[in-house]
Structures are given as C-alpha cells and as structure tokens.
Design a protein around this motif. Structure first.
Motif, PDB file in Angstrom:
ATOM      1  N   ASP A  46       0.865  -1.176   0.000  1.00 45.50           N
ATOM      2  CA  ASP A  46       0.000   0.000   0.000  1.00 45.50           C
ATOM      3  C   ASP A  46       0.901   1.226   0.000  1.00 45.50           C
ATOM      4  OD1 ASP A  46      -2.218  -1.627   0.183  1.00 45.50           O
ATOM      5  OD2 ASP A  46      -2.769  -1.006   2.215  1.00 45.50           O
ATOM      6  N   ILE A  59      -4.248   7.328  -2.012  1.00 44.08           N
ATOM      7  CA  ILE A  59      -3.909   5.997  -1.509  1.00 44.08           C
ATOM      8  C   ILE A  59      -3.912   5.046  -2.693  1.00 44.08           C
ATOM      9  CG2 ILE A  59      -4.583   4.076  -0.015  1.00 44.08           C
ATOM     10  CD1 ILE A  59      -5.977   6.174   1.790  1.00 44.08           C
ATOM     11  N   PRO A  61      -3.788   1.234  -3.090  1.00 42.18           N
ATOM     12  CA  PRO A  61      -3.755  -0.046  -2.385  1.00 42.18           C
ATOM     13  C   PRO A  61      -3.150  -1.149  -3.253  1.00 42.18           C
ATOM     14  CG  PRO A  61      -5.973   0.419  -3.145  1.00 42.18           C
ATOM     15  CD  PRO A  61      -5.115   1.613  -3.515  1.00 42.18           C
ATOM     16  N   ALA A  62      -2.380  -2.001  -2.619  1.00 45.29           N
ATOM     17  CA  ALA A  62      -1.844  -3.214  -3.261  1.00 45.29           C
ATOM     18  C   ALA A  62      -1.133  -2.912  -4.582  1.00 45.29           C
ATOM     19  CB  ALA A  62      -2.950  -4.238  -3.455  1.00 45.29           C
ATOM     20  N   GLU A  82       0.482  -4.647   2.202  1.00 45.58           N
ATOM     21  CA  GLU A  82      -0.766  -4.693   1.431  1.00 45.58           C
ATOM     22  C   GLU A  82      -1.958  -4.826   2.378  1.00 45.58           C
ATOM     23  OE1 GLU A  82      -2.858  -7.468  -1.999  1.00 45.58           O
ATOM     24  OE2 GLU A  82      -1.015  -8.147  -1.028  1.00 45.58           O
ATOM     25  N   GLY A  83      -2.951  -3.946   2.216  1.00 50.55           N
ATOM     26  CA  GLY A  83      -4.165  -3.984   3.029  1.00 50.55           C
ATOM     27  C   GLY A  83      -4.087  -3.203   4.327  1.00 50.55           C
ATOM     28  N   GLU A  84      -2.909  -2.720   4.685  1.00 45.82           N
ATOM     29  CA  GLU A  84      -2.723  -2.028   5.960  1.00 45.82           C
ATOM     30  C   GLU A  84      -3.434  -0.678   6.002  1.00 45.82           C
ATOM     31  OE1 GLU A  84      -0.870  -1.920   9.899  1.00 45.82           O
ATOM     32  OE2 GLU A  84      -1.785  -3.357   8.560  1.00 45.82           O
ATOM     33  N   ALA A  85      -3.436   0.063   4.903  1.00 42.76           N
ATOM     34  CA  ALA A  85      -4.124   1.366   4.887  1.00 42.76           C
ATOM     35  C   ALA A  85      -5.618   1.187   5.166  1.00 42.76           C
ATOM     36  CB  ALA A  85      -3.902   2.083   3.562  1.00 42.76           C
ATOM     37  N   ALA A  86      -6.221   0.173   4.570  1.00 43.01           N
ATOM     38  CA  ALA A  86      -7.646  -0.099   4.809  1.00 43.01           C
ATOM     39  C   ALA A  86      -7.865  -0.571   6.244  1.00 43.01           C
ATOM     40  CB  ALA A  86      -8.165  -1.138   3.816  1.00 43.01           C
TER      41      ALA A  86
END
Length: 100
Positions: A46, A59, A61-62, A82-86
């Motif tokens: 991310d 942002i 993502p991925a 990956e996926g940490e921002a969400a």
C-alpha cells in the motif's frame, strides 16, 4: 504504529526494496517523495501520498511489483503492507502524523 524513515537519497531510492514484507503496524516514511516504484519487489504494498500538512492526498492499495505511482502534490510517501491502509481506516483527507 512503528515508523521507519528514509530521508537520504539512497534510503528513499531503496524504500522497501530488498527488505522483508512489513508487518502489521509497521510503516516506512519516505520524504521528500512524490513518486515510488516497485521494480524488483517481491510483494505488493500500500502506498499513501501525504501533503505538507500531513493530509492524505492519494492511496494506492496493493501496488503490484514492477509498477509506478505518483502524486505531484505530495511531500512524503508512506509504504505499508498490502491492506494495511484499509485496516487502519485511512481515507483521502485524513491527517497522519510524521514519525518521531
């Protein structure tokens, strides 16, 4: 959040390249920075572009290996797993604090 910083030319150029996948709650702060590449990376990340006042501008993502992403208004970039921002609930317009 466990922050790591890349502020030298070579540190910014390298970022996560050649490093293990970041864990939950781990982030790289890269500044100054307006663009990132994932050339040679083995995993997606991310990418969060941050403005001068700490606001999230974009942002991505991925972002897969061998890609580019940029935001011309950015002052810094945060690289995360990956996926940490969400998972953190980050959205464009939110403010994030500079590490340290």
């Amino acid at each position: 959040m466990h922050w790591r910083e890349a502020t030298s030319f070579f540190g910014r150029l390298r970022g996560l390249l050649g490093r293990p996948r970041p864990g939950l709650g781990e982030a790289w702060w890269i500044a100054p920075c307006r663009a990132v590449h994932t050339a040679g990376m083995a995993y997606p990340i991310d990418v969060v572009f941050v403005g001068t006042m700490g606001q999230i501008l974009r942002i991505v993502p991925a972002l897969p290996p061998w890609r580019l992403a940029w935001c011309l208004r950015a002052r810094a970039v945060i690289e995360l797993a990956e996926g940490e921002a969400a998972r953190l609930g980050w959205k464009v317009g939110d403010r994030v604090g500079r590490p340290g």
